[in-house]
Design a protein around this motif. Sequence first.
Motif, PDB file in Angstrom:
ATOM      1  N   LEU A 120       0.838  -1.204   0.000  1.00  0.00           N
ATOM      2  CA  LEU A 120       0.000   0.000   0.000  1.00  0.00           C
ATOM      3  C   LEU A 120       0.871   1.253   0.000  1.00  0.00           C
ATOM      4  N   LEU A 121       1.991   1.213   0.714  1.00  0.00           N
ATOM      5  CA  LEU A 121       2.931   2.334   0.728  1.00  0.00           C
ATOM      6  C   LEU A 121       3.466   2.600  -0.679  1.00  0.00           C
ATOM      7  N   LEU A 122       3.817   1.547  -1.390  1.00  0.00           N
ATOM      8  CA  LEU A 122       4.305   1.670  -2.763  1.00  0.00           C
ATOM      9  C   LEU A 122       3.276   2.356  -3.650  1.00  0.00           C
ATOM     10  N   TYR A 123       2.020   1.957  -3.532  1.00  0.00           N
ATOM     11  CA  TYR A 123       0.967   2.540  -4.376  1.00  0.00           C
ATOM     12  C   TYR A 123       0.741   4.018  -4.061  1.00  0.00           C
ATOM     13  N   VAL A 124       0.774   4.376  -2.783  1.00  0.00           N
ATOM     14  CA  VAL A 124       0.595   5.782  -2.416  1.00  0.00           C
ATOM     15  C   VAL A 124       1.724   6.629  -3.008  1.00  0.00           C
ATOM     16  N   LEU A 125       2.961   6.160  -2.885  1.00  0.00           N
ATOM     17  CA  LEU A 125       4.101   6.893  -3.433  1.00  0.00           C
ATOM     18  C   LEU A 125       4.038   6.973  -4.955  1.00  0.00           C
ATOM     19  N   ALA A 126       3.588   5.894  -5.590  1.00  0.00           N
ATOM     20  CA  ALA A 126       3.528   5.869  -7.052  1.00  0.00           C
ATOM     21  C   ALA A 126       2.420   6.765  -7.598  1.00  0.00           C
ATOM     22  N   ILE A 127       1.258   6.740  -6.982  1.00  0.00           N
ATOM     23  CA  ILE A 127       0.145   7.585  -7.435  1.00  0.00           C
ATOM     24  C   ILE A 127       0.494   9.058  -7.221  1.00  0.00           C
ATOM     25  N   GLY A 128       1.227   9.343  -6.141  1.00  0.00           N
ATOM     26  CA  GLY A 128       1.600  10.720  -5.840  1.00  0.00           C
ATOM     27  C   GLY A 128       2.915  11.166  -6.446  1.00  0.00           C
ATOM     28  N   SER A 129       3.525  10.348  -7.289  1.00  0.00           N
ATOM     29  CA  SER A 129       4.814  10.700  -7.877  1.00  0.00           C
ATOM     30  C   SER A 129       4.751  12.035  -8.615  1.00  0.00           C
ATOM     31  N   PRO A 130       5.717  12.924  -8.372  1.00  0.00           N
ATOM     32  CA  PRO A 130       5.718  14.214  -9.058  1.00  0.00           C
ATOM     33  C   PRO A 130       6.139  14.130 -10.522  1.00  0.00           C
ATOM     34  N   ALA A 131       6.766  13.030 -10.919  1.00  0.00           N
ATOM     35  CA  ALA A 131       7.291  12.935 -12.284  1.00  0.00           C
ATOM     36  C   ALA A 131       6.728  11.770 -13.093  1.00  0.00           C
ATOM     37  N   HIS A 132       6.529  10.613 -12.445  1.00  0.00           N
ATOM     38  CA  HIS A 132       6.081   9.404 -13.156  1.00  0.00           C
ATOM     39  C   HIS A 132       4.973   8.709 -12.371  1.00  0.00           C
ATOM     40  N   PRO A 133       3.813   9.331 -12.261  1.00  0.00           N
ATOM     41  CA  PRO A 133       2.730   8.707 -11.473  1.00  0.00           C
ATOM     42  C   PRO A 133       2.066   7.552 -12.217  1.00  0.00           C
ATOM     43  N   VAL A 134       1.447   6.685 -11.436  1.00  0.00           N
ATOM     44  CA  VAL A 134       0.608   5.636 -12.014  1.00  0.00           C
ATOM     45  C   VAL A 134      -0.844   6.080 -11.832  1.00  0.00           C
ATOM     46  N   PRO A 135      -1.756   5.546 -12.651  1.00  0.00           N
ATOM     47  CA  PRO A 135      -3.165   5.958 -12.521  1.00  0.00           C
ATOM     48  C   PRO A 135      -3.796   5.425 -11.241  1.00  0.00           C
ATOM     49  N   ALA A 136      -4.826   6.108 -10.781  1.00  0.00           N
ATOM     50  CA  ALA A 136      -5.536   5.697  -9.570  1.00  0.00           C
ATOM     51  C   ALA A 136      -6.150   4.307  -9.719  1.00  0.00           C
ATOM     52  N   GLU A 137      -6.377   3.865 -10.953  1.00  0.00           N
ATOM     53  CA  GLU A 137      -6.933   2.516 -11.178  1.00  0.00           C
ATOM     54  C   GLU A 137      -6.031   1.442 -10.565  1.00  0.00           C
ATOM     55  N   SER A 138      -4.734   1.743 -10.443  1.00  0.00           N
ATOM     56  CA  SER A 138      -3.827   0.767  -9.833  1.00  0.00           C
ATOM     57  C   SER A 138      -4.240   0.474  -8.398  1.00  0.00           C
ATOM     58  N   TRP A 139      -4.662   1.494  -7.666  1.00  0.00           N
ATOM     59  CA  TRP A 139      -5.123   1.304  -6.292  1.00  0.00           C
ATOM     60  C   TRP A 139      -6.349   0.401  -6.265  1.00  0.00           C
ATOM     61  N   ARG A 140      -7.223   0.621  -7.238  1.00  0.00           N
ATOM     62  CA  ARG A 140      -8.452  -0.187  -7.286  1.00  0.00           C
ATOM     63  C   ARG A 140      -8.182  -1.612  -7.777  1.00  0.00           C
ATOM     64  N   GLY A 141      -6.985  -1.851  -8.314  1.00  0.00           N
ATOM     65  CA  GLY A 141      -6.629  -3.190  -8.779  1.00  0.00           C
ATOM     66  C   GLY A 141      -6.129  -4.104  -7.678  1.00  0.00           C
ATOM     67  N   ILE A 142      -5.946  -3.566  -6.477  1.00  0.00           N
ATOM     68  CA  ILE A 142      -5.457  -4.368  -5.353  1.00  0.00           C
ATOM     69  C   ILE A 142      -6.592  -5.236  -4.808  1.00  0.00           C
TER      70      ILE A 142
END
Length: 198
Positions: free
Chosen positions: A158-180
Motif C-alpha cells: 500500500l505504501l508503494l501505491y501511495v508513493l507511485a500515485i503521488g509521484s511528481p514525475a512518473h505517477p501511475v493511474p488511480a486505477e492501480s489502487w483499485r486493482g489491489i
Amino acid sequence: HNPYNGLVRDSAPNRAGAASNAPASIAAVGFALTAYPVAVERGWMSRASARELTVRTLEFFLNHAQHHNGFFYQFLNFETGEKVNHSELSPIDTALFLAGALFAAEYYDDVKIRELVEKIYERVDFPWMLNKGKTFALAWSPETGFHKARWDHFDESLLLYVLAIGSPAHPVPAESWRGILRLAGSYRDYRLIQMPPL
C-alpha cells in the motif's frame, strides 16, 4: 552502518557471524533515515551529525547506488553500492527507502536534503514497473526480466501505491489502487480484509 555511504547491513551484529559479510539492504537504509531523527530527539545523536549522515546517504543513492529506471536492487554491496548476487530490483524495498528519504526531507526541512530527495523520487519510473498491468510486478532482474507474481493484494505494498500515485514525475493511474485485491475474512466477530502479514 557504513559511515561513508550510509548503507546499512541486512543483518544485525547480534546474529553470530552474519553481520560481518551481510549485504546492505535498501529497506534497512530507509528505516535508518527515520531512525536518525529519533536518535536526535532522544539526545543519542547530534542534529548536525544526523543531517551530515543523511546528506551523505542521499548523495550516494543519487550518484552511486546501482539502480535501473530509478528502482534500487534489494541488496547492495556494503562498500560499493553495486547489486550483489542475483538481487532483483525491488519496488517495495525502493518504496521503503523512499519513505525514509521523504521523512528526512520533512524532518530536517533542509534545502539540500529536500533537493536530493526530490531528484531520487522523480527518477523512479513507476509506470515501467507496472509491466503493462494494473498492479506492480513483484520484481525485475536483468537476467530474467519481470517477475510473474504481482503486488496485487492488500499488504505492505500500500505504501508503494501511495508513493507511485503521488509521484511528481512518473505517477501511475488511480486505477492501480483499485486493482489491489481485498480478500475478506473474519476474526471472531469481526469482518476484515485478510492479509496474514498485516
